[in-house]
Design a protein around this motif. Structure first.
Motif, PDB file in Angstrom:
ATOM      1  N   PHE A   1       2.137   6.100   1.009  1.00  0.00           N
ATOM      2  CA  PHE A   1       2.446   7.652   1.790  1.00  0.00           C
ATOM      3  C   PHE A   1       1.467   8.395   1.134  1.00  0.00           C
ATOM      4  N   PRO A   2       0.149   8.573   1.316  1.00  0.00           N
ATOM      5  CA  PRO A   2      -0.838   9.416   0.704  1.00  0.00           C
ATOM      6  C   PRO A   2      -0.872  11.066   1.390  1.00  0.00           C
TER       7      PRO A   2
ATOM      8  N   ARG B   1       4.517   5.520  -3.716  1.00  0.00           N
ATOM      9  CA  ARG B   1       4.651   4.019  -2.992  1.00  0.00           C
ATOM     10  C   ARG B   1       6.162   4.182  -3.036  1.00  0.00           C
ATOM     11  N   SER B   2       6.472   3.227  -2.119  1.00  0.00           N
ATOM     12  CA  SER B   2       8.020   3.003  -1.473  1.00  0.00           C
ATOM     13  C   SER B   2       8.971   2.634  -2.794  1.00  0.00           C
ATOM     14  N   ASN B   3       8.460   2.110  -3.912  1.00  0.00           N
ATOM     15  CA  ASN B   3       9.464   1.760  -5.029  1.00  0.00           C
ATOM     16  C   ASN B   3       9.705   2.945  -6.000  1.00  0.00           C
TER      17      ASN B   3
ATOM     18  N   LEU C   1      10.269  11.150  -1.680  1.00  0.00           N
ATOM     19  CA  LEU C   1      10.413  10.141  -0.660  1.00  0.00           C
ATOM     20  C   LEU C   1      11.723   9.770  -0.549  1.00  0.00           C
ATOM     21  N   ASN C   2      12.046   9.726   0.611  1.00  0.00           N
ATOM     22  CA  ASN C   2      13.705   9.565   1.132  1.00  0.00           C
ATOM     23  C   ASN C   2      13.538   8.144   1.775  1.00  0.00           C
ATOM     24  N   LYS C   3      13.503   7.043   1.562  1.00  0.00           N
ATOM     25  CA  LYS C   3      13.256   5.678   2.224  1.00  0.00           C
ATOM     26  C   LYS C   3      14.437   5.657   3.245  1.00  0.00           C
TER      27      LYS C   3
ATOM     28  N   GLY D   1      -1.455  -0.380  -0.296  1.00  0.00           N
ATOM     29  CA  GLY D   1      -1.275   0.529  -1.425  1.00  0.00           C
ATOM     30  C   GLY D   1      -2.869   0.897  -1.727  1.00  0.00           C
ATOM     31  N   GLU D   2      -3.673   0.724  -1.282  1.00  0.00           N
ATOM     32  CA  GLU D   2      -5.032   1.235  -1.747  1.00  0.00           C
ATOM     33  C   GLU D   2      -5.194   2.786  -1.210  1.00  0.00           C
ATOM     34  N   THR D   3      -5.911   3.173  -2.132  1.00  0.00           N
ATOM     35  CA  THR D   3      -6.385   4.717  -1.682  1.00  0.00           C
ATOM     36  C   THR D   3      -7.814   4.775  -1.039  1.00  0.00           C
TER      37      THR D   3
END
Lengths: 112, 115
Positions: free
Chosen positions: A33-34, A51-53, A66-68, B101-103
């Protein structure tokens, strides 16, 4: 495919206040999620990503949560400055694809 | 810091003409992308490119569009027969890795106006 909703479309704050922009996504397999900042007539520039982790990430005055479970993620800007004025886009990478789906953008205006 | 570059910055063309938009990705990046942004709207994905072939494309990327990496540095988007609705800002982007996951790093864009 992925669907990303972003709110509000416009956000006006006084210098020094905090600003929060919220996004929801539809694909539970999304894992990246950018957030991009785009000044008028300029390129989108990555300002922070998550990132989701991870549930939260902070970089100076900017933070993302982030709230998955709820499929929500938010951008928080503290101590806003006039140079923070820009359009902010959230995005989510749909599971199985590395192509981000962008939200419609939030125009942030910081009044001096 | 290395940046993605694009030329031209602005292009005005007549409807039905062909245009080629050029991009130089960051040198050690392997994945390349084109996006479109109609004035005041969100950024829309067009196509991604890896290992000299298209990896993914959106429904916007129809037969009038094509991409090419003609040499070791340039990445081009060709619009074969432009339409009025192709008027937009076109952004090239590149990234180093993929896997969700890349930018992606965006170029400054080419503003295309079709008359």
């Amino acid at each position: 495919g992925e669907n990303v909703e972003q709110h509000p479309s416009t956000l006006s704050v006084q210098e020094g206040d905090s600003a929060v922009i919220k996004c929801t996504y539809s694909d539970s397999a999304s894992n990246y999620f950018p957030w991009y900042k785009q000044e008028l007539g300029k390129r989108p520039q990555l300002i922070i990503d998550i990132r989701s982790n991870v549930g939260e990430k902070k970089d100076q005055r900017i933070a993302v949560t982030l709230n998955k479970t709820a499929k929500h993620f938010s951008l928080h800007i503290t101590e806003t400055q006039p140079e923070d004025s820009a359009v902010y886009f959230c995005a989510a990478n749909s599971g199985g694809s590395y192509i981000p789906t962008f939200g419609r953008g939030t125009s942030l205006i910081v009044h001096p | 810091e290395p940046e993605v570059t694009q030329t031209p910055s602005h292009q005005v063309t007549q409807m039905g003409q062909e245009v080629i938009l050029r991009c130089v990705p960051i040198s050690n990046h392997l994945y390349f992308y084109w996006y479109r942004q109609i004035l005041g709207q969100k950024v829309e994905f067009l196509v991604s490119f890896y290992n000299n072939e298209i990896s993914e494309k959106s429904e916007i990327f129809d037969d009038q569009f094509s991409v090419e990496r003609p040499d070791g540095s340039n990445f081009t988007l060709k619009i074969r027969s432009t339409k009025l609705e192709d008027s937009a800002m076109y952004f090239c982007a590149s990234s180093e890795v993929t896997g969700g996951g890349e930018t992606q790093y965006f170029g400054p864009g080419t503003r295309l106006l079709v008359l």
